[in-house]
Design an enzyme around this catalytic site. Structure first.
Site, PDB file in Angstrom:
ATOM      1  N   HIS A  18       0.823  -1.213   0.000  1.00 33.19           N
ATOM      2  CA  HIS A  18       0.000   0.000   0.000  1.00 33.19           C
ATOM      3  C   HIS A  18       0.861   1.269   0.000  1.00 33.19           C
ATOM      4  O   HIS A  18       0.448   2.303  -0.542  1.00 33.19           O
ATOM      5  CB  HIS A  18      -0.982  -0.025   1.177  1.00 33.19           C
ATOM      6  CG  HIS A  18      -2.020  -1.106   1.033  1.00 33.19           C
ATOM      7  ND1 HIS A  18      -2.695  -1.667   2.089  1.00 33.19           N
ATOM      8  CD2 HIS A  18      -2.479  -1.749  -0.090  1.00 33.19           C
ATOM      9  CE1 HIS A  18      -3.525  -2.598   1.630  1.00 33.19           C
ATOM     10  NE2 HIS A  18      -3.408  -2.668   0.327  1.00 33.19           N
ATOM     11  N   HIS A  41      -7.832  -8.253  -7.932  1.00 33.38           N
ATOM     12  CA  HIS A  41      -8.149  -9.074  -6.761  1.00 33.38           C
ATOM     13  C   HIS A  41      -8.346  -8.088  -5.609  1.00 33.38           C
ATOM     14  O   HIS A  41      -7.449  -7.857  -4.813  1.00 33.38           O
ATOM     15  CB  HIS A  41      -7.012 -10.047  -6.452  1.00 33.38           C
ATOM     16  CG  HIS A  41      -6.768 -11.074  -7.528  1.00 33.38           C
ATOM     17  ND1 HIS A  41      -6.198 -10.760  -8.738  1.00 33.38           N
ATOM     18  CD2 HIS A  41      -7.035 -12.415  -7.564  1.00 33.38           C
ATOM     19  CE1 HIS A  41      -6.123 -11.865  -9.483  1.00 33.38           C
ATOM     20  NE2 HIS A  41      -6.615 -12.886  -8.784  1.00 33.38           N
ATOM     21  N   SER A 102      -6.800  -2.002  -0.751  1.00 30.53           N
ATOM     22  CA  SER A 102      -6.370  -1.260  -1.946  1.00 30.53           C
ATOM     23  C   SER A 102      -7.503  -0.434  -2.579  1.00 30.53           C
ATOM     24  O   SER A 102      -7.247   0.705  -2.996  1.00 30.53           O
ATOM     25  CB  SER A 102      -5.722  -2.204  -2.959  1.00 30.53           C
ATOM     26  OG  SER A 102      -6.504  -3.351  -3.188  1.00 30.53           O
ATOM     27  N   GLU A 120     -13.608  -8.854  -7.808  1.00 34.71           N
ATOM     28  CA  GLU A 120     -13.492  -9.717  -6.628  1.00 34.71           C
ATOM     29  C   GLU A 120     -14.373 -10.928  -6.888  1.00 34.71           C
ATOM     30  O   GLU A 120     -15.564 -10.780  -7.157  1.00 34.71           O
ATOM     31  CB  GLU A 120     -13.927  -8.941  -5.366  1.00 34.71           C
ATOM     32  CG  GLU A 120     -14.075  -9.766  -4.108  1.00 34.71           C
ATOM     33  CD  GLU A 120     -12.838 -10.603  -3.748  1.00 34.71           C
ATOM     34  OE1 GLU A 120     -11.731 -10.058  -3.638  1.00 34.71           O
ATOM     35  OE2 GLU A 120     -13.006 -11.836  -3.567  1.00 34.71           O
ATOM     36  N   ASP A 145     -13.575 -12.986 -12.414  1.00 36.21           N
ATOM     37  CA  ASP A 145     -12.237 -13.550 -12.246  1.00 36.21           C
ATOM     38  C   ASP A 145     -11.206 -12.487 -12.651  1.00 36.21           C
ATOM     39  O   ASP A 145     -11.190 -12.028 -13.797  1.00 36.21           O
ATOM     40  CB  ASP A 145     -12.121 -14.784 -13.157  1.00 36.21           C
ATOM     41  CG  ASP A 145     -10.802 -15.516 -12.954  1.00 36.21           C
ATOM     42  OD1 ASP A 145      -9.825 -14.884 -12.478  1.00 36.21           O
ATOM     43  OD2 ASP A 145     -10.751 -16.709 -13.275  1.00 36.21           O
ATOM     44  N   GLY A 146     -10.372 -12.121 -11.713  1.00 34.12           N
ATOM     45  CA  GLY A 146      -9.403 -11.054 -11.963  1.00 34.12           C
ATOM     46  C   GLY A 146      -8.429 -11.376 -13.083  1.00 34.12           C
ATOM     47  O   GLY A 146      -7.948 -10.484 -13.782  1.00 34.12           O
ATOM     48  N   ASP A 166      -3.078  -8.692  -7.330  1.00 37.76           N
ATOM     49  CA  ASP A 166      -2.729  -9.055  -5.951  1.00 37.76           C
ATOM     50  C   ASP A 166      -3.490 -10.318  -5.527  1.00 37.76           C
ATOM     51  O   ASP A 166      -4.381 -10.275  -4.684  1.00 37.76           O
ATOM     52  CB  ASP A 166      -3.113  -7.852  -5.056  1.00 37.76           C
ATOM     53  CG  ASP A 166      -2.774  -8.073  -3.601  1.00 37.76           C
ATOM     54  OD1 ASP A 166      -1.928  -8.930  -3.301  1.00 37.76           O
ATOM     55  OD2 ASP A 166      -3.370  -7.373  -2.757  1.00 37.76           O
TER      56      ASP A 166
HETATM   57  C1  LIG Z   1      -4.736 -10.575  -1.221  1.00 39.74           C
HETATM   58  S1  LIG Z   1      -6.448 -10.321  -1.297  1.00 39.74           S
HETATM   59  C2  LIG Z   1      -6.608  -8.725  -1.991  1.00 39.74           C
HETATM   60  C3  LIG Z   1      -6.194  -7.591  -1.120  1.00 39.74           C
HETATM   61  C4  LIG Z   1      -6.388  -6.234  -1.724  1.00 39.74           C
HETATM   62  N1  LIG Z   1      -5.812  -6.145  -3.066  1.00 39.74           N
HETATM   63  C5  LIG Z   1      -5.765  -5.164  -0.851  1.00 39.74           C
HETATM   64  O1  LIG Z   1      -4.590  -4.790  -1.064  1.00 39.74           O
HETATM   65  O2  LIG Z   1      -6.453  -4.669   0.050  1.00 39.74           O
HETATM   66  C6  LIG Z   1      -6.934 -11.342  -2.649  1.00 39.74           C
HETATM   67  C7  LIG Z   1      -8.442 -11.320  -2.951  1.00 39.74           C
HETATM   68  O3  LIG Z   1      -8.649 -11.980  -4.194  1.00 39.74           O
HETATM   69  C8  LIG Z   1      -9.889 -12.676  -4.152  1.00 39.74           C
HETATM   70  N2  LIG Z   1      -9.812 -13.671  -5.240  1.00 39.74           N
HETATM   71  C9  LIG Z   1      -9.357 -14.944  -5.217  1.00 39.74           C
HETATM   72  N3  LIG Z   1      -9.337 -15.458  -6.463  1.00 39.74           N
HETATM   73  C10 LIG Z   1      -9.783 -14.480  -7.302  1.00 39.74           C
HETATM   74  C11 LIG Z   1      -9.947 -14.377  -8.715  1.00 39.74           C
HETATM   75  N4  LIG Z   1      -9.639 -15.407  -9.533  1.00 39.74           N
HETATM   76  N5  LIG Z   1     -10.401 -13.219  -9.213  1.00 39.74           N
HETATM   77  C12 LIG Z   1     -10.701 -12.168  -8.414  1.00 39.74           C
HETATM   78  N6  LIG Z   1     -10.569 -12.203  -7.067  1.00 39.74           N
HETATM   79  C13 LIG Z   1     -10.103 -13.338  -6.515  1.00 39.74           C
HETATM   80  C14 LIG Z   1      -9.944 -13.213  -2.756  1.00 39.74           C
HETATM   81  O4  LIG Z   1     -11.298 -13.491  -2.396  1.00 39.74           O
HETATM   82  C15 LIG Z   1      -9.327 -12.060  -1.960  1.00 39.74           C
HETATM   83  O5  LIG Z   1     -10.329 -11.189  -1.500  1.00 39.74           O
END
Ligand SMILES: C[S@@+](CC[C@H](N)C(=O)[O-])C[C@H]1O[C@@H](n2cnc3c(N)ncnc32)[C@H](O)[C@@H]1O
Length: 282
Positions: A18, A41, A102, A120, A145-146, A166
């Protein structure tokens, strides 16, 4: 998809990520023209560090809470001010133990003309994210899906901005997917800033990632790493890494200054080791 960021929010890895995110946004905001942030993500947006999940791990106590309480050297304090002020402002307005993920941080550090896309894939997390930042008309939240977002939403209409990738690293192959995503992102949005986060647990995976990214022969690519401890087991987070394609020209020096102040605070032995180097040089 078992990963919940609430257990880890505000830990040393989040602080480093961050802090870099805030510096990139400060750079993008120097020009009046709008930019877009695509966060593949995104997580739940805002976290309660006093809540059950965060308290179970206590990770934020050795992360953001330590940083907020520290008397930082002036150059690092000045560079960290936008980030730390955003955390303090959220606490003043919403609750004394809140922490911005984020999406909340990106919104707090941007202007009315900027736009945001948050993906997400976990339904509950996406609902929380919508509730927490949904009223902000600049942002769109997708249950998507990210990894697909990298192809679907690039280049952004604004033709300038940041792609943040992320992932939770709970599935096999996510290191490989990072390299692929970086390559796709560059094909579609050559001038864009792309920031990838990765855990340092298994040094072989980290070495391979650095090698594979260097092999892509992209333009300038910066690697920023911070060790919290010696690597002991593949299950323990011993450090945190970022790969940044097309970084702002000041970022290398800024991250050196920031991490020289944060490394002793965020490391388990009080020493900490930071590395800021070019994977693909100037
Ligand atoms: C490390 S966390 C993200 C933290 C956030 N970027 C932050 O800095 O505050 C990863 C997130 O990705 C989500 N996630 C998992 N697989 C995913 C996918 N294929 N596409 C999008 N989100 C996904 C999880 O549910 C989780 O909330």
């Amino acid at each position: 998809m078992n990963y919940r960021h609430a257990f880890h929010a505000g830990n040393g890895a989040d602080v480093m990520k961050h802090a870099a995110l805030a510096r990139v946004l400060a750079h993008l905001a120097r020009k009046d023209t709008p930019f877009r942030v695509i966060d593949t993500h995104a997580g739940a947006g805002i976290y309660d560090l006093g809540g059950t999940n965060a308290q179970k791990t206590g990770e934020a106590e050795a992360g953001i809470e330590r940083v907020l309480a520290a008397d930082l050297p002036a150059p690092a304090a000045a560079l960290l001010a936008p980030y730390l002020d955003a955390v303090r402002a959220l606490r003043t307005s919403g609750g004394s133990r809140l922490y911005p993920g984020s999406p909340a941080l990106a919104l707090a550090l941007s202007r009315p003309q900027d736009r945001f896309l948050f993906c997400e894939l976990h339904k509950e997390e996406k609902t929380k994210l919508e509730k927490r930042i949904g009223a902000d008309a600049r942002a769109k939240v997708l249950l998507q899906d990210g990894w697909l977002a990298v192809k679907a939403h690039l280049p952004p209409r604004e033709r300038r901005g940041l792609l943040l990738i992320d992932p939770p690293f709970e599935e096999q192959g996510e290191f490989t997917r990072l390299t692929e995503a970086l390559s796709h992102a560059h094909d579609r949005f050559a001038q864009g800033i792309v920031m990838l986060w990765y855990p340092i647990k298994d040094l072989r995976s980290v070495d391979a990632l650095r090698r594979e990214v260097a092999r892509l022969r992209l333009p300038k690519t910066l690697c920023v790493e911070l060790d919290f401890a010696e690597v002991r087991s593949l299950n323990t987070l011993s450090g945190s890494g970022l790969i940044i394609l097309n970084p702002p020209f000041t970022l290398q020096e800024e991250m050196r200054t920031i991490l020289s102040a944060l490394a002793p605070l965020l490391s388990r032995d009080g020493k900490g080791r930071a590395r800021v180097s070019w994977l693909v040089g100037e």
